[in-house]
Design a protein around this motif. Structure first.
Motif, short mmCIF file in Angstrom:
data_model
loop_
_atom_site.label_atom_id
_atom_site.label_comp_id
_atom_site.label_asym_id
_atom_site.label_seq_id
_atom_site.Cartn_x
_atom_site.Cartn_y
_atom_site.Cartn_z
N LEU A 1 28.06 44.68 33.62
CA LEU A 1 29.16 45.38 32.95
C LEU A 1 30.46 45.21 33.72
CD1 LEU A 1 30.01 47.33 30.66
CD2 LEU A 1 29.41 49.22 32.18
N LYS A 2 30.40 45.37 35.05
CA LYS A 2 31.61 45.22 35.89
C LYS A 2 32.13 43.79 35.85
CE LYS A 2 31.98 49.43 37.31
NZ LYS A 2 33.12 50.26 36.87
N PHE A 3 31.20 42.82 35.91
CA PHE A 3 31.62 41.42 35.88
C PHE A 3 32.25 41.06 34.53
CE2 PHE A 3 28.11 40.77 39.15
CZ PHE A 3 29.00 40.75 40.22
N LYS A 4 31.72 41.63 33.46
CA LYS A 4 32.30 41.37 32.14
C LYS A 4 33.69 42.00 32.02
CE LYS A 4 28.16 40.59 29.31
NZ LYS A 4 27.35 41.05 28.17
N GLU A 5 33.87 43.19 32.59
CA GLU A 5 35.20 43.82 32.62
C GLU A 5 36.18 42.92 33.37
OE1 GLU A 5 35.24 47.80 34.15
OE2 GLU A 5 33.59 48.45 32.87
N ALA A 6 35.71 42.38 34.50
CA ALA A 6 36.56 41.49 35.29
C ALA A 6 36.91 40.23 34.49
CB ALA A 6 35.83 41.10 36.58
N TYR A 7 35.93 39.71 33.78
CA TYR A 7 36.17 38.50 32.96
C TYR A 7 37.22 38.78 31.88
CZ TYR A 7 35.51 34.83 29.51
OH TYR A 7 35.75 33.82 28.61
N ASN A 8 37.07 39.88 31.18
CA ASN A 8 38.00 40.20 30.09
C ASN A 8 39.42 40.40 30.62
OD1 ASN A 8 36.05 40.10 28.07
ND2 ASN A 8 35.43 42.22 28.38
N LEU A 9 39.55 41.07 31.77
CA LEU A 9 40.87 41.26 32.37
C LEU A 9 41.50 39.93 32.78
CD1 LEU A 9 40.97 44.38 34.75
CD2 LEU A 9 42.46 43.89 32.82
N SER A 10 40.70 39.10 33.46
CA SER A 10 41.23 37.82 33.94
C SER A 10 41.53 36.88 32.77
CB SER A 10 40.24 37.17 34.91
OG SER A 10 38.97 37.00 34.29
N LEU A 11 40.77 36.99 31.69
CA LEU A 11 41.05 36.18 30.50
C LEU A 11 42.35 36.61 29.85
CD1 LEU A 11 39.94 34.02 28.52
CD2 LEU A 11 38.84 35.88 27.27
N LYS A 12 42.56 37.91 29.79
CA LYS A 12 43.77 38.45 29.17
C LYS A 12 45.03 38.06 29.94
CE LYS A 12 45.82 42.81 27.56
NZ LYS A 12 45.62 44.29 27.44
N TYR A 13 44.92 38.06 31.28
CA TYR A 13 46.11 37.81 32.10
C TYR A 13 46.12 36.41 32.73
CZ TYR A 13 47.08 42.74 31.48
OH TYR A 13 47.35 43.97 30.92
N GLY A 14 45.20 35.55 32.30
CA GLY A 14 45.31 34.13 32.64
C GLY A 14 44.91 33.75 34.05
N ASP A 15 43.91 34.42 34.65
CA ASP A 15 43.44 34.05 35.98
C ASP A 15 42.13 33.27 35.83
OD1 ASP A 15 42.54 33.82 38.54
OD2 ASP A 15 42.73 35.93 39.07
N LEU A 16 42.26 31.95 35.81
CA LEU A 16 41.11 31.08 35.53
C LEU A 16 40.06 31.19 36.63
CD1 LEU A 16 39.88 28.99 33.64
CD2 LEU A 16 41.13 27.21 34.89
N TYR A 17 40.48 31.29 37.89
CA TYR A 17 39.53 31.37 39.00
C TYR A 17 38.62 32.59 38.83
CZ TYR A 17 37.75 31.95 43.75
OH TYR A 17 36.92 32.10 44.84
N THR A 18 39.22 33.73 38.53
CA THR A 18 38.42 34.96 38.40
C THR A 18 37.57 34.92 37.14
OG1 THR A 18 40.16 36.15 39.57
CG2 THR A 18 38.54 37.49 38.42
N GLN A 19 38.05 34.26 36.09
CA GLN A 19 37.23 34.09 34.89
C GLN A 19 35.93 33.37 35.23
OE1 GLN A 19 39.30 32.25 31.51
NE2 GLN A 19 41.22 33.06 32.29
#
Length: 396
Positions: free
Chosen positions: A105-123
């Protein structure tokens, strides 16, 4: 000074997997400067990196404390990219608690945030972590889906470490499915990327995985050779967790070879390290659980206070609204009373005028009647005489 702070954080980020002592030196300095400058975004970044290093060292409670502080600073400074990175750290801590669902759940939250704000590394990092935790749940198809998605995304980023991680996850899936040739190929591919990145922990982890695969294939000499390389690397760099796993696999290799004495020796090393690590792990896990519990308790208390404040505000709003309604109603009633009083006064005046006019009319009627009575009395004699004369003339 700002450039110096930025450089310190970047050095810490780049060194945190390869030279943790030097990385911490840079990061602690960056943290101090950021606090002096009240630069919450930079402070969040330094704390996130420190949190990750403590996680790697098994100091989970300190890792959690730094992650929690970093997350608060990231939200305060509206640095959502940094918040996404911290969420990965929190997910890793849930993984250590073997709470894989919450970790995902936490990793998916991180993915959605990084996808929204364009951080490919964190995605990519988040996708890898989701995939890895699905392997722990033995949900291998889901793990494969996220790992492949990570590799596709990493074609743009080109990070050797993240590519290595993704290939290792897929290799783990093939290993679980007993597709050993595919597994060994991807483990070696992952090892190549890890060597480019210089990630010693990752290399050590791959050595005992490759050794386990060779063992299943019956390639015992190759297994022994790669495992001894792993032991040497782990001893040189104090990678205790990877070392005890490697000892265990090597003991199994010697057992398969029929060398019971060597197997016993490696197994003894494994058990000694494992007991020490499990004791430390349990202690760290309990400490982390306590920290998370206290944090949840604080959050619950805050939520309770918020709820109480909201309830109080709702009540106050209701009271204010009621006061307004009563006030407006009172004003309307007062206005109605005044209007009725005015209307009643007007009616009373009209009735008084009518009574006065009625009295005057009555007096006029009385005067008229008196006048007609006088006139009738005065005319009665002359009229009678004229009537008598007219009657005589008619007769005569």
């Amino acid at each position: 000074e700002v450039d110096h702070l930025f450089i310190l954080n970047e050095l810490g980020t780049n060194l945190r997997e390869n030279d943790q002592d030097l990385a911490l030196e840079y990061l602690f300095e960056a943290e101090k400067i950021a606090i002096v400058q009240s630069d919450h975004k930079a402070e969040s970044k330094s704390k996130e990196n420190i949190s990750w290093i403590y996680y790697r060292r098994g100091q989970w409670q300190r890792s959690f404390e730094y992650a929690e502080a970093a997350y608060g600073l990231a939200l305060e400074s509206l640095s959502f990219l940094e918040a996404a990175r911290v969420l990965n750290n929190m997910g890793a801590l849930y993984y250590e608690q073997q709470n894989y669902e919450m970790a995902i759940l936490k990793f998916k939250e991180a993915y959605n945030l990084s996808l929204k704000y364009g951080d490919l590394y964190t995605q990519i990092r988040s996708l890898n972590n989701v995939a890895f935790n699905f392997t722990q749940l033995r949900e291998l198809d889901s793990a494969m889906t996220y790992a492949v998605k990570s590799i596709e995304a990493n074609e743009k980023a080109g990070s050797p470490f993240l590519t290595s991680f993704a290939f290792r996850v897929i290799a783990d899936i093939y290993f679980e499915k007993n597709q050993l040739d595919s597994a060994i190929g991807l483990y070696k591919k992952s090892l190549g990327f890890a060597e480019k990145q210089g990630s010693l922990i990752f290399k050590a982890g791959l050595y005992h995985r490759i050794g386990s695969t060779y063992l299943r294939q019956g390639k015992l000499n190759q297994a022994e050779l790669i495992l001894k390389k792993g032991i040497l690397l782990s001893l040189e760099n104090k990678l205790v967790d990877e070392l005890q796993k490697t000892y265990k696999v090597l003991a199994e290799v010697y057992e398969a070879k029929g060398d019971i004495r060597a197997a016993y020796g490696e197994l003894s090393k494994y058990l000694t390290l494992n007991d020490s690590l499990r004791s430390k792990e349990i202690k760290n896990r309990l400490s982390l659980l306590q920290g998370m519990f206290e944090n949840d308790l604080k959050e619950s208390e805050v939520e309770l206070l918020k709820a109480q404040n909201e309830t109080q505000a709702t009540r106050l709003e209701f009271v204010n609204r009621t006061v307004w309604v009563i006030s407006i109603s009172g004003l309307l009633i007062l206005g109605l009373v005044i209007w009725l009083f005015y209307l009643n006064k007007k009616t009373w005046n009209q009735n008084r005028d009518l009574a006065q006019k009625s009295k005057e009319l009555e007096e006029i009627n009385q005067t008229k009647n008196k006048l007609f009575s006088i006139i009738g009395h005065d005319l009665r004699g002359p009229v009678g005489q004229v009537k008598s004369i007219v009657d005589l003339l008619i007769k005569g």
